[in-house]
Design a protein around this motif. Structure first.
Motif, short mmCIF file in Angstrom:
data_model
loop_
_atom_site.label_atom_id
_atom_site.label_comp_id
_atom_site.label_asym_id
_atom_site.label_seq_id
_atom_site.Cartn_x
_atom_site.Cartn_y
_atom_site.Cartn_z
N PRO A 6 22.56 18.17 -2.67
CA PRO A 6 21.69 17.52 -3.73
C PRO A 6 22.28 16.35 -4.98
CG PRO A 6 21.89 20.01 -4.70
CD PRO A 6 22.63 19.53 -3.37
N GLU A 7 22.51 15.46 -4.96
CA GLU A 7 22.88 14.84 -5.60
C GLU A 7 22.12 15.25 -7.54
OE1 GLU A 7 22.71 10.10 -5.28
OE2 GLU A 7 24.22 10.40 -7.56
N HIS A 32 12.17 17.06 -4.09
CA HIS A 32 11.16 17.13 -3.54
C HIS A 32 10.37 17.57 -2.13
CE1 HIS A 32 12.93 14.42 -0.97
NE2 HIS A 32 13.07 13.67 -2.12
N GLY A 59 10.79 16.78 0.80
CA GLY A 59 12.24 16.72 1.98
C GLY A 59 12.65 17.75 1.85
N HIS A 60 13.44 17.47 0.01
CA HIS A 60 14.18 18.50 0.15
C HIS A 60 14.47 20.11 0.87
CE1 HIS A 60 15.65 15.02 -2.95
NE2 HIS A 60 16.87 15.52 -2.04
N ALA A 114 15.59 20.44 4.12
CA ALA A 114 17.14 20.50 3.92
C ALA A 114 17.22 21.69 3.91
CB ALA A 114 17.56 19.43 3.23
N LEU A 121 24.90 18.90 7.77
CA LEU A 121 23.72 18.77 7.96
C LEU A 121 23.43 17.80 7.12
CD1 LEU A 121 22.99 22.18 9.13
CD2 LEU A 121 24.30 20.47 10.62
N CYS A 122 23.00 16.87 7.94
CA CYS A 122 21.97 15.53 6.90
C CYS A 122 21.06 14.74 7.00
CB CYS A 122 23.92 14.13 5.78
SG CYS A 122 24.47 13.80 7.82
N PHE A 170 19.82 15.14 11.32
CA PHE A 170 18.15 15.42 11.18
C PHE A 170 17.90 14.41 10.76
CE2 PHE A 170 17.33 17.29 7.18
CZ PHE A 170 18.46 18.27 7.09
N MET A 221 9.42 9.99 -0.27
CA MET A 221 9.94 11.87 -1.23
C MET A 221 11.01 10.76 -1.56
SD MET A 221 8.81 13.95 0.33
CE MET A 221 7.23 13.94 0.92
N SER A 222 11.28 8.84 -2.11
CA SER A 222 12.35 8.88 -2.39
C SER A 222 12.02 9.10 -3.78
CB SER A 222 12.81 6.94 -2.37
OG SER A 222 13.00 6.77 -3.46
N LYS A 223 13.68 9.70 -4.58
CA LYS A 223 13.20 9.76 -5.86
C LYS A 223 13.77 8.41 -6.87
CE LYS A 223 17.52 12.81 -5.34
NZ LYS A 223 18.68 13.18 -5.22
P1 ATP Z 1 15.88 10.55 -2.21
O1 ATP Z 1 16.21 9.34 -1.14
O2 ATP Z 1 14.94 10.88 -2.22
O3 ATP Z 1 16.71 10.12 -3.39
P2 ATP Z 1 18.12 11.38 -1.39
O4 ATP Z 1 19.32 11.17 0.09
O5 ATP Z 1 19.43 10.33 -1.96
O6 ATP Z 1 17.15 11.53 -1.58
P3 ATP Z 1 20.23 13.95 -2.27
O7 ATP Z 1 20.03 14.41 -3.38
O8 ATP Z 1 21.23 13.32 -1.51
O9 ATP Z 1 18.35 12.87 -1.68
O10 ATP Z 1 19.85 14.90 -0.81
C1 ATP Z 1 20.07 15.58 -0.48
C2 ATP Z 1 20.20 16.81 0.69
O11 ATP Z 1 18.84 16.49 0.94
C3 ATP Z 1 20.55 15.56 1.72
O12 ATP Z 1 21.61 16.66 2.48
C4 ATP Z 1 19.97 15.18 2.38
O13 ATP Z 1 19.88 14.85 3.99
C5 ATP Z 1 18.37 16.19 2.15
N1 ATP Z 1 17.16 14.66 1.51
C6 ATP Z 1 16.91 14.52 1.14
N2 ATP Z 1 15.48 13.89 1.52
C7 ATP Z 1 15.40 14.68 2.34
C8 ATP Z 1 14.03 14.39 3.34
N3 ATP Z 1 13.14 13.62 2.61
N4 ATP Z 1 13.93 15.18 4.35
C9 ATP Z 1 15.09 15.90 4.75
N5 ATP Z 1 15.78 16.11 4.19
C10 ATP Z 1 16.51 15.29 3.45
#
Ligand code: ATP
Ligand code: MG
Length: 553
Positions: free
Chosen positions: A31-32, A38, A40-41, A44, A225-226, A257, A267-269
């Motif tokens: 995670p960043e 959320h 979605g995370h 993962a 995996l991303c 995936f 779902m976007s932060k």
């Molecule tokens: P966001 O778009 O919500 O800010 P992000 O991808 O920037 O999400 P990260 O903190 O970089 O957020 O994500 C950590 C991990 O979680 C990454 O491997 C990312 O691919 C995965 N991830 C993020 N959002 C989802 C999601 N909706 N479904 C499945 N995996 C996700």
């Protein structure tokens, strides 16, 4: 363990069959720390940690902390707490920022091998030279800068001798590549900004693409995996790995995936942050937010989230999963764990005419019919009770199985009563119902009358011993199933998604602690959100039944 293998597991199995050593499998969740996690995370997280369990392989928690402008320590802590709450344990906790020195050395190594150069153009110039998907890019005039010069400037960049925007370090790949990401991507930019872990040590920071794969490499991650949006990055991911001095024999494999999307939310932060800034919600942990912390406050059990993301599955194409599936798993889990209590939220008085005025008795109620070990509790019964307004109708049709004049119902855990008449206020609204009870029909006693069948059972609360409670009820945060369409996100917000109501509860709730979950019978599942002085606040998690749509699973 089921025999079904998702496509990621199939890739791993194939690698094992081709000789990859099982004990070299290693995964990570990256995670960043620029916001809260959320739902979605959770997908993962579950994917990586479940792979770890299945193959008995380590899973690292790695913070991708390369952008100090948006990241902070509070987010780091919250992310750690959320993962623990889900019940997963990481093998190692890592930070991309721990690798800044190594990444910097490797960047020099790339310069030395003519694979990177310092570009001193403005970011606008660099952007225009990038070309378009159908037109190739143009080489920068600095592309053939002598490597000694690039080395020197890059070192000076680190030493803080140049202003932000004066130079960047770029990989030297191919300006006419089909893949725009391969057109000499930026590896480092100058940023005079303190980092939550490295303080003021650095004023150049690596870009995501340069940091991510190399961090995987350092940690000997076997399968990185991303989500699908990183698919075009895979070429670059692999290109960078091939430029490094060969120390490890494992080159991590990036596979993608589909993201999890859920209806009626986003779902976007970045967009979730927008909701906070615009005061649509109170914070990241507002119970309407799809964040893990929001869902904890809302009362969702961890297992419901995990079951939900597992059911959603690992797919190769984006899809949108109905939020009612999450609610289904929440009910399933809460039904198992929650004690039941009786709460009336829109009360009218019920007077039992043939019950003595000064008498009260204590009855027994089963806490959870699904789990005997939760035992029984005592409830007070007397002449004066509350029932729900909607459970009484003066005259009723044949489909109304609750209370009406001349008809019988059972008061849950107590007696059978028959309504005799009702009293109305000057507006014609019913304020009191008078009834008679059958003293021999007590629930749980062995009398014939206690087993007598009546069509309806309603809940009630004793007036004198009742407790006033406050309940936050929530609705969908957005009016549209896919709120992220083309129009302004905020236009689709459901402005009516939170309501505070009051209720009368049986005494038992006063023994509940903050965070405890209960079922209000015939209503839904609730969590104790707060206890202030004598006031108890509940958050509604989910109704007993799905009022939205029927789902078939
Ligand atoms: P966001 O778009 O919500 O800010 P992000 O991808 O920037 O999400 P990260 O903190 O970089 O957020 O994500 C950590 C991990 O979680 C990454 O491997 C990312 O691919 C995965 N991830 C993020 N959002 C989802 C999601 N909706 N479904 C499945 N995996 C996700
Ligand atoms: Mg990201």
């Amino acid at each position: 363990m089921s025999n079904y293998k998702n496509f990621i597991e199939q890739i791993i199995e194939e690698d094992l069959n081709n000789g990859f050593k099982r004990d070299e499998l290693c995964f990570r969740f990256p995670p960043e720390p620029n916001g809260y996690l959320h739902i979605g995370h959770v997908k993962a997280i579950a994917l990586n940690f479940e792979l770890g369990k299945k193959y008995n392989a380590p899973v690292n928690l790695r913070f991708d902390d390369t952008n100090p402008v948006k990241e902070n320590l509070h987010f780091v802590e919250e992310i750690k707490n959320n993962i623990k709450w889900l019940g997963y344990e990481w093998s190692k906790i890592c930070y991309a920022s721990d690798y800044f020195e190594q990444l910097y050395e490797w960047a020099h190594y790339l310069i030395l091998n003519d694979k990177a150069y310092v570009d001193s153009q403005t970011s606008e110039q660099i952007a225009t030279q990038k070309g378009t998907p159908t037109n190739p890019g143009t080489n920068s005039s600095y592309r053939n800068r002598p490597k000694e010069e690039s080395t020197r400037i890059f070192k000076e960049m680190r030493e803080g001798k140049h202003k932000e925007g004066a130079h960047v370090l770029r990989a030297k790949i191919k300006m006419d590549s089909q893949n725009m990401l391969m057109r000499d991507p930026v590896m480092y930019r100058i940023l005079f900004k303190d980092h939550h872990r490295t303080g003021s040590k650095w004023c150049i920071y690596p870009m995501y693409d340069w940091a991510h794969g190399q961090s995987d490499y350092i940690e000997k991650i076997s399968h990185s995996l991303c989500t699908l949006e990183f698919k075009p990055h895979r070429d670059l991911y692999e290109w960078f790995l091939h430029q490094l001095p060969k120390e490890n024999k494992i080159l991590p494999k990036q596979r993608e995936f589909a993201r999890l999307n859920m209806s009626y939310t986003i779902m976007s932060k970045r967009k979730l942050h927008q909701l906070i800034e615009n005061k649509i919600v109170s914070s990241w942990e507002d119970p309407r937010m799809p964040t893990i912390s929001g869902m904890i406050k809302r009362g969702y059990p961890a297992q419901a989230l995990i079951n939900f993301v597992k059911k959603a599955g690992i797919a190769k194409r984006d899809n949108i999963i109905d939020v009612s599936l999450l609610e289904f798993y929440a009910r399933e889990e809460l039904n198992r764990i929650c004690p039941r209590v009786m709460v009336v939220t829109d009360e009218i008085k019920l007077v039992i005419i043939n019950y003595p005025e000064d008498k009260h008795e204590t009855l027994e109620a089963i806490n959870n019919p699904e789990d005997e070990s939760q035992g029984k509790r005592e409830i007070v019964f007397s002449k004066h009770l509350y029932i729900e307004r909607e459970d009484f109708r003066e005259k009723a049709n044949r489909k109304f199985f609750r209370l009406s004049i001349g008809k019988e119902v059972r008061l849950k855990n107590a007696y059978i009563i028959k309504a005799d008449n009702c009293i109305k206020n000057e507006k014609g609204e019913v304020i009191e119902v008078h009834c008679t009870y059958d003293p021999k029909s007590k629930s749980g006693s062995n009398s014939e009358e206690s087993r007598r069948k009546v069509k309806g059972t309603i809940h009630w609360v004793d007036v004198k011993s009742s407790i006033d409670i406050k309940i936050n009820e929530y609705d969908r945060l957005f009016l549209k199933e896919k709120p992220e369409g083309n129009d302004d996100l905020l236009k689709n917000v459901n402005t009516d998604s939170k309501k505070l109501i009051v209720g009368k509860s049986e005494k038992f709730v006063s023994s509940l602690k903050k965070g405890q979950k209960v079922q209000f019978q015939r209503k839904g599942y609730y969590i104790v959100d707060d206890i202030q002085h004598d006031s108890m606040f509940f958050n509604k998690t989910v109704s007993l039944r799905d009022g939205w749509k029927k789902i078939i699973i």
